[in-house]
Design an enzyme around this catalytic site. Structure first.
Site, PDB file in Angstrom:
ATOM      1  N   GLY A  46      34.547  96.166 -20.446  1.00  0.00           N
ATOM      2  CA  GLY A  46      34.563  94.743 -20.738  1.00  0.00           C
ATOM      3  C   GLY A  46      34.837  93.968 -19.469  1.00  0.00           C
ATOM      4  CD  GLN A  51      38.577  91.074 -16.266  1.00  0.00           C
ATOM      5  OE1 GLN A  51      37.882  91.133 -17.272  1.00  0.00           O
ATOM      6  NE2 GLN A  51      39.144  92.135 -15.710  1.00  0.00           N
ATOM      7  CB  CYS A  99      43.124  95.669 -16.486  1.00  0.00           C
ATOM      8  SG  CYS A  99      42.537  93.977 -16.327  1.00  0.00           S
ATOM      9  CG  LEU A 100      37.195  96.334 -14.662  1.00  0.00           C
ATOM     10  CD1 LEU A 100      35.845  95.695 -14.953  1.00  0.00           C
ATOM     11  CD2 LEU A 100      37.043  97.650 -13.932  1.00  0.00           C
ATOM     12  CG  HIS A 141      41.771  94.439 -21.980  1.00  0.00           C
ATOM     13  ND1 HIS A 141      42.757  95.233 -21.456  1.00  0.00           N
ATOM     14  CD2 HIS A 141      41.134  93.883 -20.912  1.00  0.00           C
ATOM     15  CE1 HIS A 141      42.726  95.157 -20.130  1.00  0.00           C
ATOM     16  NE2 HIS A 141      41.734  94.344 -19.776  1.00  0.00           N
ATOM     17  CD  GLU A 142      37.453  92.491 -21.268  1.00  0.00           C
ATOM     18  OE1 GLU A 142      37.465  91.522 -20.488  1.00  0.00           O
ATOM     19  OE2 GLU A 142      37.750  93.647 -20.905  1.00  0.00           O
ATOM     20  CG  HIS A 145      41.080  89.305 -18.971  1.00  0.00           C
ATOM     21  ND1 HIS A 145      41.908  89.319 -17.870  1.00  0.00           N
ATOM     22  CD2 HIS A 145      40.750  90.606 -19.198  1.00  0.00           C
ATOM     23  CE1 HIS A 145      42.070  90.557 -17.449  1.00  0.00           C
ATOM     24  NE2 HIS A 145      41.372  91.359 -18.238  1.00  0.00           N
TER      25      HIS A 145
END
Length: 188
Positions: A46, A51, A99-100, A141-142, A145
């Site tokens: 994702g 991000q 997480c990226l 999670h997304e 953000h």
């Protein structure tokens, strides 16, 4: 299409609520194509607008289940409903995520087992997704953000302190930090 730099914890865009997408333009379509390319190159499951430095309520997702069935899409202006969390500590083997925007680390985190997400797609058509398990984790999670929350913000006190030590050691936690998949030697 292009692989975009991914912002790292501490960049202000990651810690502020994102704005709604008012209109689906060619710029938005290009952004989404770039987000898919960036997510795939990272690799990730994702990626949210903040991000990649864009404070808009957009996220992409991509997941292949155990049977090899792909699940992939984009949601603009999502809303999220979830079942209450099951009490207790998360199982580090089954409930850990990365997480990226905090690359290279994984921590256990309890998430709801089931969610409903609504929003629109790139054509402006309504989207309604009811999922459970790992897919529900990705959606939560997304969505976080988009509200300025990184998963490390939700960790237990001990894991949060560990994450803060890692961030300090790597020079994260301040504006301007990013990494680019395929160029920098980082991955989530």
């Amino acid at each position: 299409m292009a692989v975009l730099p991914i912002r790292i914890m501490g960049d202000p865009v990651l810690h502020a609520p994102a704005s709604p997408v008012d209109e689906i333009t060619d710029d938005i379509r290009t952004l989404v194509a770039d987000m898919f390319e960036t997510m795939d190159a990272a690799p990730g499951v994702g990626l949210a607008g903040p991000q990649v430095g864009v404070g808009l309520r957009i996220f992409t997702y991509s997941y292949e289940d155990d049977e090899g069935k792909p699940w992939r899409g984009v949601i603009l202006n999502p809303e999220l409903w979830m079942r209450p969390l099951v009490p207790g500590d998360p199982d580090p083997d089954d409930e850990s995520e990365g997480c990226l925007s905090f690359p290279g680390e994984r921590f256990p985190l309890r998430r709801s087992d089931s969610v409903l997400v609504t929003g629109t797609d790139l054509e402006g058509d309504p989207v309604r997704i009811e999922v459970d398990g790992w897919r529900a984790r990705i959606m939560q999670h997304e969505f976080d953000h988009l509200d300025g929350i990184i998963y490390v913000d939700r960790l237990s006190d001990a894991d949060w302190k560990t994450a803060q030590k890692i961030a300090r050691k790597r020079g994260w936690g301040r504006p301007g930090q990013s990494w680019t998949p395929g160029i920098d030697d980082l991955e989530a």
